[in-house]
Design an enzyme around this catalytic site. Sequence first.
Site, PDB file in Angstrom:
ATOM      1  N   ASN A 130      32.512  29.797  31.513  1.00 49.67           N
ATOM      2  CA  ASN A 130      32.006  29.210  32.762  1.00 49.67           C
ATOM      3  C   ASN A 130      30.481  29.193  32.666  1.00 49.67           C
ATOM      4  O   ASN A 130      29.832  30.219  32.855  1.00 49.67           O
ATOM      5  CB  ASN A 130      32.486  30.066  33.943  1.00 49.67           C
ATOM      6  CG  ASN A 130      31.880  29.630  35.268  1.00 49.67           C
ATOM      7  OD1 ASN A 130      31.271  28.571  35.369  1.00 49.67           O
ATOM      8  ND2 ASN A 130      32.055  30.459  36.292  1.00 49.67           N
ATOM      9  N   LYS A 179      28.370  27.846  34.553  1.00 50.08           N
ATOM     10  CA  LYS A 179      27.707  27.795  35.871  1.00 50.08           C
ATOM     11  C   LYS A 179      26.602  26.726  35.863  1.00 50.08           C
ATOM     12  O   LYS A 179      26.733  25.729  35.137  1.00 50.08           O
ATOM     13  CB  LYS A 179      27.175  29.185  36.256  1.00 50.08           C
ATOM     14  CG  LYS A 179      28.275  30.250  36.149  1.00 50.08           C
ATOM     15  CD  LYS A 179      27.959  31.562  36.781  1.00 50.08           C
ATOM     16  CE  LYS A 179      29.127  32.513  36.580  1.00 50.08           C
ATOM     17  NZ  LYS A 179      28.933  33.800  37.208  1.00 50.08           N
ATOM     18  N   HIS A 203      36.041  30.242  42.766  1.00 49.62           N
ATOM     19  CA  HIS A 203      35.158  31.261  42.187  1.00 49.62           C
ATOM     20  C   HIS A 203      34.436  31.973  43.333  1.00 49.62           C
ATOM     21  O   HIS A 203      34.106  31.359  44.343  1.00 49.62           O
ATOM     22  CB  HIS A 203      34.147  30.595  41.252  1.00 49.62           C
ATOM     23  CG  HIS A 203      33.366  31.590  40.456  1.00 49.62           C
ATOM     24  ND1 HIS A 203      32.321  32.293  40.993  1.00 49.62           N
ATOM     25  CD2 HIS A 203      33.507  32.027  39.180  1.00 49.62           C
ATOM     26  CE1 HIS A 203      31.850  33.125  40.069  1.00 49.62           C
ATOM     27  NE2 HIS A 203      32.541  32.970  38.956  1.00 49.62           N
ATOM     28  N   GLU A 220      31.515  32.832  43.739  1.00 49.20           N
ATOM     29  CA  GLU A 220      30.221  32.236  44.127  1.00 49.20           C
ATOM     30  C   GLU A 220      30.438  31.075  45.091  1.00 49.20           C
ATOM     31  O   GLU A 220      29.629  30.843  45.984  1.00 49.20           O
ATOM     32  CB  GLU A 220      29.454  31.811  42.861  1.00 49.20           C
ATOM     33  CG  GLU A 220      28.882  33.045  42.155  1.00 49.20           C
ATOM     34  CD  GLU A 220      28.681  32.909  40.658  1.00 49.20           C
ATOM     35  OE1 GLU A 220      28.713  31.796  40.128  1.00 49.20           O
ATOM     36  OE2 GLU A 220      28.501  33.964  40.004  1.00 49.20           O
ATOM     37  N   GLU A 273      38.649  38.414  39.072  1.00 44.16           N
ATOM     38  CA  GLU A 273      37.236  38.696  38.832  1.00 44.16           C
ATOM     39  C   GLU A 273      36.690  39.547  39.974  1.00 44.16           C
ATOM     40  O   GLU A 273      36.325  39.014  41.039  1.00 44.16           O
ATOM     41  CB  GLU A 273      36.436  37.388  38.793  1.00 44.16           C
ATOM     42  CG  GLU A 273      36.821  36.451  37.686  1.00 44.16           C
ATOM     43  CD  GLU A 273      35.679  35.481  37.371  1.00 44.16           C
ATOM     44  OE1 GLU A 273      35.228  35.487  36.232  1.00 44.16           O
ATOM     45  OE2 GLU A 273      35.233  34.762  38.274  1.00 44.16           O
ATOM     46  N   GLY A 276      28.274  39.300  36.459  1.00 47.45           N
ATOM     47  CA  GLY A 276      26.842  39.245  36.130  1.00 47.45           C
ATOM     48  C   GLY A 276      26.114  40.568  36.291  1.00 47.45           C
ATOM     49  O   GLY A 276      24.891  40.605  36.295  1.00 47.45           O
ATOM     50  N   SER A 286      31.467  40.282  33.521  1.00 47.53           N
ATOM     51  CA  SER A 286      30.710  41.010  32.486  1.00 47.53           C
ATOM     52  C   SER A 286      31.457  41.169  31.159  1.00 47.53           C
ATOM     53  O   SER A 286      31.297  42.175  30.474  1.00 47.53           O
ATOM     54  CB  SER A 286      30.247  42.370  33.027  1.00 47.53           C
ATOM     55  OG  SER A 286      29.327  42.174  34.096  1.00 47.53           O
TER      56      SER A 286
END
Length: 255
Positions: free
Chosen positions: A17, A19, A104, A106, A174, A180, A212
């Site tokens: 991904n 991003k 996701h 985010e 996740e 991250g 991660s």
Amino acid sequence: MVDVQHYAMKSKYIIGNWKMHGDAVLAESLANAVSAYVAEHGSWAHIVLCPPFLWLERVAERVGDRAIAVGAQDCHIEKKGAYTGDISAEMIRSTGGAYVIVGHSERRVQHKEENATVAAKAKAALQAGLTPIICIGESLEERESERHMEVITHQLQGSIPKNVNLGKIILAYEPVWAIGTGKIPTIQDISAMHCHILNQVGKEVAVLYGGSVKAANAAEIMAIPTVSGVLVGGASLKAEEFCGIVTAAKEIVAV
Ligand code: PGA
């Protein structure tokens, strides 16, 4: 009970991904590097690269004949319409995409996407012939207050479209606090959550881990039988790291 034997020797998904990172030059060089790696070493994993929309076609052209698939990072719930700035699942399909990440964390946080929206996006993806990668995961606060299992149950119930062929979707667990940050749950915690998920959705669903993941920890994570692969953010932007994760998958399957 989860039937661990069912997962043994199955090839793993390694999904990058990207991003909102990189330019056309980086997109091309990453696609070329992964493609060259597969050309040299062969293909034993389901590798999927998810660049920003703009580079989707460019990446698809470079990897298409190398058993590497391409996916997008989001799609709209509708096929077409007055939705400025949005991209439909059919558009992704027509540019060579075969997968799309939906829900996701985010997007759930920054774009206020609820479970029902995530389910609608997954449904739109399936209707367009894409495989949706549906993301779920608890926040740090939910983990610390030991509500993570119930949060995941709720997300699963709301984010998977009704009456769907479960063999056609992928789930990615996740934990938000692992994305991250360089922190990952213990192997026992990942394993427990994957069993929890599989007990609810059934063994035909591939359930990935994300958060991660890097070359140095990928083997240990993918050695968990119920982990069908990994969704990789930061480490997917470095060809050497990403290819290191692919190598780790080979060692697991070859064991
Ligand atoms: P990370 O991101 O690997 O950089 O933690 C994972 C993701 O957001 O999918």
